[in-house]
Scaffold this motif. Structure first.
Motif, short mmCIF file in Angstrom:
data_model
loop_
_atom_site.label_atom_id
_atom_site.label_comp_id
_atom_site.label_asym_id
_atom_site.label_seq_id
_atom_site.Cartn_x
_atom_site.Cartn_y
_atom_site.Cartn_z
N PRO A 1 -2.25 0.39 -7.45
CA PRO A 1 -1.79 1.37 -6.46
C PRO A 1 -2.84 2.39 -6.06
O PRO A 1 -2.77 2.93 -4.95
CB PRO A 1 -0.60 2.03 -7.14
N LEU A 2 -3.81 2.69 -6.91
CA LEU A 2 -4.84 3.65 -6.51
C LEU A 2 -5.63 3.15 -5.31
O LEU A 2 -6.09 3.95 -4.48
CB LEU A 2 -5.80 3.93 -7.67
N ALA A 3 -5.78 1.83 -5.19
CA ALA A 3 -6.46 1.28 -4.02
C ALA A 3 -5.65 1.55 -2.76
O ALA A 3 -6.21 1.82 -1.69
CB ALA A 3 -6.70 -0.21 -4.19
N GLY A 4 -4.34 1.49 -2.86
CA GLY A 4 -3.49 1.81 -1.72
C GLY A 4 -3.55 3.28 -1.36
O GLY A 4 -3.54 3.64 -0.17
N VAL A 5 -3.61 4.12 -2.38
CA VAL A 5 -3.77 5.55 -2.11
C VAL A 5 -5.08 5.79 -1.36
O VAL A 5 -5.12 6.54 -0.37
CB VAL A 5 -3.75 6.35 -3.43
#
Length: 215
Positions: free
Chosen positions: A85-89
């Motif tokens: 999810p950090l990549a999506g952030v």
């Protein structure tokens, strides 16, 4: 904040729905496209988020055409190997920087019952505690607090730091947010956990029950 004639507040920030996961526990594929109450889970998430933000982006990888019926701009990860999810952030922060926004709010694509006042309380927590991030949390009957780090408000100024952290191998959301400090927006966990996410067929049955109770 924009006046919406007595309806839920619309904040002058973009919302980013995180749908970049691999859905392994549901057998792969796009969990957010599975039907819930006759509509895709993603439809419920969009409906929940729309009154709270200015615009919505969808973070997802692969062919964006499968999401065409929803009419949302699709933002793929800008780093490889599905780091989570950090990549999506980061994808949301980069797009927000292009659009001249100072903040983004993120929600998960498999969590259709998150609070209708999510953005307001995240923003209030940032204003009160003066951190560049705020994360949602609930408290169970024993008093134990549970953070829900895919539901957060993020300052765009953090994007280069996050990019470097991903390059350095950081994958857990809280491993990165704890380095910067994060405000906490607390929500009640009754009558059900509002950040309940759908991971299994059993979860889908529970979601159907919650949906019927909400109507």
């Amino acid at each position: 904040m924009v006046d919406t004639g007595g309806k839920a507040p619309v904040y002058d920030i973009p919302g980013v729905i995180l749908a970049g996961g691999l859905s392994r526990r549901m057998g792969g594929g796009d969990k957010s496209l599975l039907p819930l109450g006759g509509r895709p889970i993603l439809s419920h998430v969009i409906r929940r988020l729309t009154p709270q933000v200015q615009t919505i982006y969808l973070n997802a990888n692969g062919d964006p055409e499968r999401f065409a019926p929803f009419g949302l701009p699709v933002l793929p990860d800008t780093v490889s190997d599905n780091p989570g999810p950090l990549a999506g952030v980061l994808a949301g922060l980069d797009r927000a920087a292009e659009d001249g926004a100072d903040w983004i709010v993120t929600v998960a694509a498999d969590t259709p019952f998150f609070p209708k006042n999510l953005v307001r309380k995240l923003a209030d927590a940032v204003e009160k505690e003066r951190y560049p991030i705020s994360l949602a949390a609930t408290q169970d009957e024993s008093g134990e607090q549970h953070r829900h780090p895919t539901f957060g408000l993020w300052a765009v100024t953090l994007r280069d730091d996050l990019r470097q952290a991903l390059k350095d191998g950081t994958r857990k959301v809280v491993a990165w947010t704890d380095r910067h400090g994060a405000a906490t927006a607390r929500f009640p966990a009754m009558p059900f956990e509002p950040f309940f996410n759908i991971n299994t067929a059993e979860d889908m049955l529970l979601a159907e029950d919650i949906l019927r109770e909400e109507v």
